[in-house]
Design an enzyme around this catalytic site. Structure first.
Site, short mmCIF file in Angstrom:
data_model
loop_
_atom_site.label_atom_id
_atom_site.label_comp_id
_atom_site.label_asym_id
_atom_site.label_seq_id
_atom_site.Cartn_x
_atom_site.Cartn_y
_atom_site.Cartn_z
N LYS A 21 0.83 -1.20 0.00
CA LYS A 21 0.00 0.00 0.00
C LYS A 21 0.87 1.26 0.00
CE LYS A 21 -3.80 -0.36 2.41
NZ LYS A 21 -4.45 -0.54 3.73
N ARG A 90 -2.71 3.31 8.47
CA ARG A 90 -3.14 2.20 7.60
C ARG A 90 -2.14 1.06 7.58
NH1 ARG A 90 -4.24 5.12 1.95
NH2 ARG A 90 -5.51 3.26 1.59
N GLY A 99 -8.65 -6.58 3.65
CA GLY A 99 -9.55 -6.64 4.78
C GLY A 99 -9.06 -7.45 5.98
N MET A 101 -6.22 -6.89 7.86
CA MET A 101 -5.57 -6.12 8.92
C MET A 101 -6.36 -4.82 9.09
SD MET A 101 -1.56 -6.90 8.27
CE MET A 101 -1.50 -6.23 6.64
N ARG A 335 -3.16 -0.75 -6.71
CA ARG A 335 -2.51 -2.07 -6.71
C ARG A 335 -2.87 -2.78 -8.00
NH1 ARG A 335 -6.26 -3.92 -1.75
NH2 ARG A 335 -8.21 -3.47 -2.77
N HIS A 451 -8.57 -44.47 -16.98
CA HIS A 451 -9.03 -44.51 -18.37
C HIS A 451 -10.06 -43.41 -18.64
CE1 HIS A 451 -11.77 -45.95 -21.57
NE2 HIS A 451 -10.62 -46.22 -22.17
N ARG A 557 -3.58 -42.51 -32.44
CA ARG A 557 -3.70 -43.90 -31.98
C ARG A 557 -4.63 -44.61 -32.94
NH1 ARG A 557 -5.32 -40.57 -28.27
NH2 ARG A 557 -4.05 -40.02 -26.46
N ARG A 613 0.76 -43.90 -34.96
CA ARG A 613 1.34 -45.00 -34.21
C ARG A 613 0.71 -46.31 -34.65
NH1 ARG A 613 0.36 -45.42 -27.91
NH2 ARG A 613 -1.72 -45.98 -28.65
N GLU A 746 9.30 -45.27 -24.85
CA GLU A 746 8.45 -45.50 -23.68
C GLU A 746 8.93 -46.66 -22.84
OE1 GLU A 746 4.46 -46.35 -25.03
OE2 GLU A 746 5.22 -47.28 -26.85
N SER A 765 9.56 -40.05 -30.24
CA SER A 765 8.59 -39.29 -29.46
C SER A 765 8.39 -40.00 -28.13
CB SER A 765 7.28 -39.22 -30.24
OG SER A 765 6.29 -38.62 -29.43
N GLY A 767 6.75 -41.39 -25.11
CA GLY A 767 5.42 -41.77 -24.62
C GLY A 767 5.52 -41.81 -23.10
N THR A 768 5.27 -40.66 -22.49
CA THR A 768 5.63 -40.54 -21.08
C THR A 768 4.65 -41.23 -20.12
OG1 THR A 768 4.64 -38.35 -21.17
CG2 THR A 768 7.04 -38.48 -21.26
N ASN A 769 3.49 -41.66 -20.61
CA ASN A 769 2.61 -42.41 -19.70
C ASN A 769 3.25 -43.76 -19.38
OD1 ASN A 769 0.94 -40.28 -20.18
ND2 ASN A 769 -0.60 -41.43 -21.32
N CYS A 833 4.65 -37.11 -26.51
CA CYS A 833 3.23 -37.26 -26.82
C CYS A 833 2.44 -37.88 -25.67
CB CYS A 833 3.04 -38.06 -28.09
SG CYS A 833 3.62 -39.74 -27.95
N TYR A 856 8.98 -30.54 -30.13
CA TYR A 856 7.56 -30.22 -29.97
C TYR A 856 6.94 -30.95 -28.79
CZ TYR A 856 6.55 -34.76 -32.12
OH TYR A 856 6.48 -36.09 -32.38
P1 ADP Z 1 -7.95 -1.56 3.35
O1 ADP Z 1 -6.61 -2.12 3.22
O2 ADP Z 1 -8.87 -2.39 4.19
O3 ADP Z 1 -8.54 -1.15 2.02
P2 ADP Z 1 -7.28 1.20 3.72
O4 ADP Z 1 -6.08 1.52 4.52
O5 ADP Z 1 -7.10 1.24 2.27
O6 ADP Z 1 -7.81 -0.21 4.20
O7 ADP Z 1 -8.42 2.22 4.16
C1 ADP Z 1 -9.78 1.95 4.32
C2 ADP Z 1 -10.60 2.99 3.56
O8 ADP Z 1 -10.31 4.30 4.03
C3 ADP Z 1 -10.33 3.02 2.08
O9 ADP Z 1 -11.56 3.24 1.42
C4 ADP Z 1 -9.43 4.21 1.91
O10 ADP Z 1 -9.54 4.78 0.65
C5 ADP Z 1 -9.92 5.15 2.99
N1 ADP Z 1 -8.82 6.01 3.45
C6 ADP Z 1 -7.65 5.60 3.93
N2 ADP Z 1 -6.86 6.65 4.22
C7 ADP Z 1 -7.58 7.76 3.92
C8 ADP Z 1 -7.29 9.15 4.00
N3 ADP Z 1 -6.13 9.58 4.42
N4 ADP Z 1 -8.24 10.01 3.59
C9 ADP Z 1 -9.44 9.55 3.15
N5 ADP Z 1 -9.77 8.25 3.05
C10 ADP Z 1 -8.84 7.35 3.45
MG MG Z 2 -7.74 -0.06 0.66
MG MG Z 3 2.36 -46.39 -24.62
#
Ligand code: ADP
Ligand code: MG
Ligand code: MG
Length: 876
Positions: A21, A90, A99, A101, A335, A451, A557, A613, A746, A765, A767-769, A833, A856
């Site tokens: 981030k 953050r 979501g 942390m 990201r 099979h 075959r 074959r 093979e 070629s 025949g790896t089976n 093959c 190939y």
């Molecule tokens: P997560 O990793 O769960 O997305 P974020 O750190 O990105 O958490 O933040 C949660 C929400 O808060 C996001 O929608 C982000 O855009 C918003 N946010 C984070 N920092 C700021 C900021 N400085 N000003 C306004 N909105 C913020």
């Molecule tokens: Mg975010």
């Molecule tokens: Mg064979």
């Protein structure tokens, strides 16, 4: 040690140090995008925190210094009641853990600073709204107060004022709510944290702690995020911007291109008068980004311009968070976007054409699995019921059909226009007509190379095998799972992607192959040093393979040709023939039929090599089963009317019986002891070739001899069967064609003597089976049921070597063999093959084991596209 960096001084490439981030924020700052100023506390500080169980010495001093720089830049002061700076604290590790942390927004608010905020954003309402959000977030994340406590008060207030949505709470209500929240603090922890600096310190501590929260740990385990990938969180401190300042303010999220179609358009949503996660939380209905173009065209243009700048810089579609404060745009996060396979292919192609990606980058960006996933119909997961049972996802695709329990019924029902799914305990070669008639295959026994699985993949039919909870009852024509009973004709749905089996019809969605699919694979071919051929036995398979870009057939075959309707009887008579003459004349009847088959398939593959074959399996596979015959013979005898024909058949079947037929009288051994079949095949092939050549068509015949263990076997077959038959055929037809003779590698001995073998052939070629079976001495028909799963569970093998080539043994043997062969004959054509030829993982392993030693890979038709990509990627 330095623990903090300002956004304009850090190195954005150091993702491990800064977390994803913050490195994104730093990168955007450097590119000149509008990012609220801030600083980052490194993952090193977090590691130190966990070593010492406290914030590292000197950290808060560094943070203070940094905060002052933010204050200068933003023209506001942290804790200043007149003009307060607020920040978000953050979390963010080297890989995204959405979501998992914690983040605290609006930090720095208290009863005094909230007044200054109200003045700054010109709205008491918005300021109080930010304050109540802060109190609940901080209370929950930092002080561990139960979220429900805050929610109860919130709901109470909403009820009191008769409002449905949070923003509708009037100023009076917000004030009451804030007092209630403070009372919760007092009751639950006994104090409030009013000092902004104390708030900051506690929030940093809490974000560090959230790295080891149970849900974060679970997420890392589930996604195999090991310490070498990400080993602590960084903390970003970012000055707050307010999407809830007025109606010219908003918060939003967007993808720089459509993540499911790949369409080059901004794709996302925004919500005016809102903050943070409101857009995704579903509290109010957000507006599509296209609406922003009308509402705030200048902001939209800016958003567009910067989005494209980000894409160019990261060479990847971006997933962006932004906020608009009083008409001014701010970027809060970027990201790499997670996209579906269609979007991956389309965006690779588009970004290549736009010059964002080089050819190599575009080819490397898509995974072979993406290609595979694009080819098959899919279960409409959103509307699917609970599965009835689960087996192995052995051939991809999702399909519904009516259950039948034997292949003849499958054919019969299909003739009537019914869609059927063939359900068997397991299948055998005699059932193959049922595979063609059915839309999908379900078995209750067997593994990924049983099979049923191999054939289903080869012909591109969805299959679920080894669904062990299912009890098949052929005599009652029903199957049971627990208490549920499904009878012949009932509908079921199988999903070869997940292995799920559903009762009834479950909706599927058909894939549409966009133009870019084909363009992209052509692009891949343009960097590939390999060709991909197909394992195809019928003209239909061959044309599918050709459509998917196969550069020839690597394995045709021929056995099917003897099992086709009307031919099996004839072939049985050939096997049972008592005299040489009888056999010859019966074979003469068969040859024109075979010739017709070869003409069709050579025609479809015109201009490309077709590797045929010669007959491989043990003969008794073509005769009725021993048990059946015995009981028929006995019944006839008991009736006092012995059946001479059946008794003769029984004697012959007994004579052909072997203890271990897969290692017995088959392949070249049969060709030597029973040469008439090979002669007939060679004649049919060459007659077909000559006939096409006479029509001016370009045919490339390659005749392949299976199961060779000793080079002299080749000498014998070539000089006694292939050569004389070719001479005869060419003489009789007054014309000759070029053709190649090669062998299937093979057996272990053929590999160990590959130099000797190479001297005698034009191509080889793998025949790896069978080769895998021989190298491990694992019977491939038995391992799956008996011990493979245990081996994998115990980690004795890293994966099933019948699915993915064994790097330590089989690939090593291949490498040796290729070296021996190329030393003896440098330009000999070498391919693979076996099933592995269509497995992207195997292609990767072989790429590093033998490099360009192979010419190939040959894959079943539906695996050709993914194999093209995998082969291109190992070429780079
Ligand atoms: P997560 O990793 O769960 O997305 P974020 O750190 O990105 O958490 O933040 C949660 C929400 O808060 C996001 O929608 C982000 O855009 C918003 N946010 C984070 N920092 C700021 C900021 N400085 N000003 C306004 N909105 C913020
Ligand atoms: Mg975010
Ligand atoms: Mg064979």
């Amino acid at each position: 040690m330095k623990y903090t960096y300002m956004f304009d001084e850090a190195n954005p490439d150091d993702v491990k140090l800064l977390g994803g981030k913050a490195s994104g924020l730093v990168m955007m700052t450097k590119l000149g995008l509008p990012v609220p100023y801030g600083l980052v506390i490194t993952t090193q500080a977090c590691k130190k925190y966990y070593r010492d169980n406290k914030l590292p010495d000197g950290l808060m001093e560094e943070v203070r210094t940094g905060m002052h720089r933010i204050e200068e830049k933003m023209g506001r002061r942290f804790g200043d009641p007149a003009n307060p700076l607020l920040v978000s604290v953050r979390s963010g590790a080297a890989v995204s853990m959405p979501g998992m942390m914690d983040t605290v927004l609006n930090l720095g608010l208290n009863d005094e600073t909230v007044k200054g905020l109200a003045k700054y954003i010109n709205s008491e309402h918005a300021a109080l709204d930010a304050y109540r959000r802060f109190l609940s977030m901080f209370g929950k994340i930092v002080l561990g107060i139960k979220e429900e406590r805050f929610n109860e008060s919130l709901n109470k207030i909403k009820a009191k004022y008769g409002v449905k949505e949070d923003p509708e709470i009037p100023v009076e209500g917000l004030k009451e709510l804030i007092e209630e929240y403070k009372a919760i603090y007092k009751a639950d922890v006994g104090y409030l944290v009013e000092d902004p600096w104390k708030q900051l310190e506690l929030a940093i501590d809490a974000v560090f702690k959230s790295w080891n929260s149970p849900r974060a740990k679970f997420y890392r385990e589930a996604n195999r995020i090991t310490p070498d990938i990400a080993d602590c969180t960084a903390v970003a401190i970012v000055s707050m911007v307010f999407g809830n300042a007025d109606w010219r303010s908003a918060t939003g999220v967007l993808f720089t291109r459509n993540p499911s179609t790949g369409e080059n358009e901004l794709y996302g949503e925004y919500l005016p008068y809102a903050q943070g996660e409101d857009v995704v939380a579903g509290i109010r209905t957000p507006r599509p980004i296209s609406k922003l173009k009308e509402d705030m065209p200048e902001v939209y243009d800016e958003l567009y311009k910067y989005s494209k700048m980000l894409e160019r810089h990261k060479k990847e579609v971006q997933d962006v968070e932004f906020t608009i404060e009083k008409g001014k745009l701010w970027f809060l996060q970027t990201r790499n976007a997670k996209m579906g396979p269609i979007a991956m292919v389309k965006t690779s192609m588009d970004m290549y054409k736009e010059g964002v990606l080089t050819r190599e980058e575009a080819v490397m960006r898509v995974k072979p699995d993406h290609i595979t996933q694009m080819l098959y119909p899919r279960i409409d997961e959103a509307n699917a019921p609970k599965p009835l049972a689960k087996g192995l996802p052995s051939s991809p695709g999702a399909v519904s059909g009516r259950i039948v329990f034997d292949p003849d019924s499958a054919v019969e029902w299909a003739r009537k226009g019914e869609k059927v799914i063939l359900a068997r305990e397991e299948t055998k070669p005699d059932d193959v007509h049922g595979f063609y008639a059915a839309v999908g295959i379900l078995t209750s026994r067997g593994g990924m190379t049983s099979h049923a699985a191999v054939v289903a993949r080869a012909i591109g039919k969805p299959a679920v095998v080894g669904a062990e909870e299912i009890r098949m009852d052929y005599s009652r024509k029903e199957m049971r799972v627990g208490d549920s009973v499904l009878r012949e004709g009932d509908w079921i749905t199988i999903d070869g992607f997940s292995g799920n089996v559903y009762a009834g019809k479950v909706g599927t969605v058909e894939p549409k192959l966009p133009r870019e699919f084909f363009e992209f694979l052509d692009l891949a071919d343009s960097v590939s040093i390999y060709g991909i051929r197909a394992n195809a036995d019928t003209p239909e398979d061959a044309s599918i393979a050709r459509k998917f870009g196969a550069r020839g057939i690597g394995l045709l075959r021929t056995e099917r040709m003897f099992r086709a309707p009307g031919r099996l009887e004839l072939f049985r008579r050939i096997i049972l023939a008592e005299s040489e003459e009888e056999r010859k004349s019966l074979l003469d009847e068969l040859i024109p039929m075979l010739r017709q088959d070869f003409m069709e398939i050579l025609g479809v593959m015109e201009g490309l090599p077709v590797t045929i074959r010669l007959f491989d399996p043990p003969l008794h596979e073509f005769l009725p089963s021993l048990d059946e015959l015995i009981s028929e013979v006995e019944r006839a005898r008991a009736r006092g009317a012995p059946d001479k024909e059946k008794e003769r058949m029984l004697a012959r079947v007994r004579a052909l019986m072997e203890a271990n037929p897969m290692m017995g009288h088959r392949g070249v051994r049969l060709g030597i002891t029973f040469p008439d079949i090979y002669r007939a095949q060679v004649r049919a092939i060459l007659e077909a070739g000559v006939e096409l050549a006479k029509m001016g068509r370009d045919v490339r015949v390659q005749i392949m001899i299976p199961q060779v263990a000793e080079a002299k076997e080749l000498d014998y077959v070539v000089s006694n069967v292939v050569k004389p038959t070719a001479e005869e055929t060419f003489k009789a037809s007054g014309r000759s064609i070029e053709f190649k003779v090669g062998t299937m590698m093979e057996t272990v001995r053929a590999c160990l003597t590959a130099d000797e073998v190479a001297r005698r052939v034009d191509f080889m070629s793998f025949g790896t089976n069978d080769l895998t079976q021989a190298v491990f001495s694992f019977s491939r028909d038995d391992v799956e049921n008996k011990f493979m799963s245990k081996y994998l569970e115990l980690g004795l093998l890293p994966y099933d070597p019948f699915t993915t080539i064994d790097a330590g043994g089989v690939a090593k043997l291949m490498k040796m063999a290729i070296e021996l062969a190329r030393n003896a004959k440098k330009d000999i054509e070498i391919g693979i093959c076996g099933e592995h030829g269509g497995d992207p993982k195997s292609i990767e392993i072989l790429g590093s084991a033998v490099g360009d030693g192979l010419n190939y890979f040959s894959a079943s038709p539906y695996r050709v596209p993914a194999a093209r990509l995998a082969a291109a990627q190992i070429s780079l």
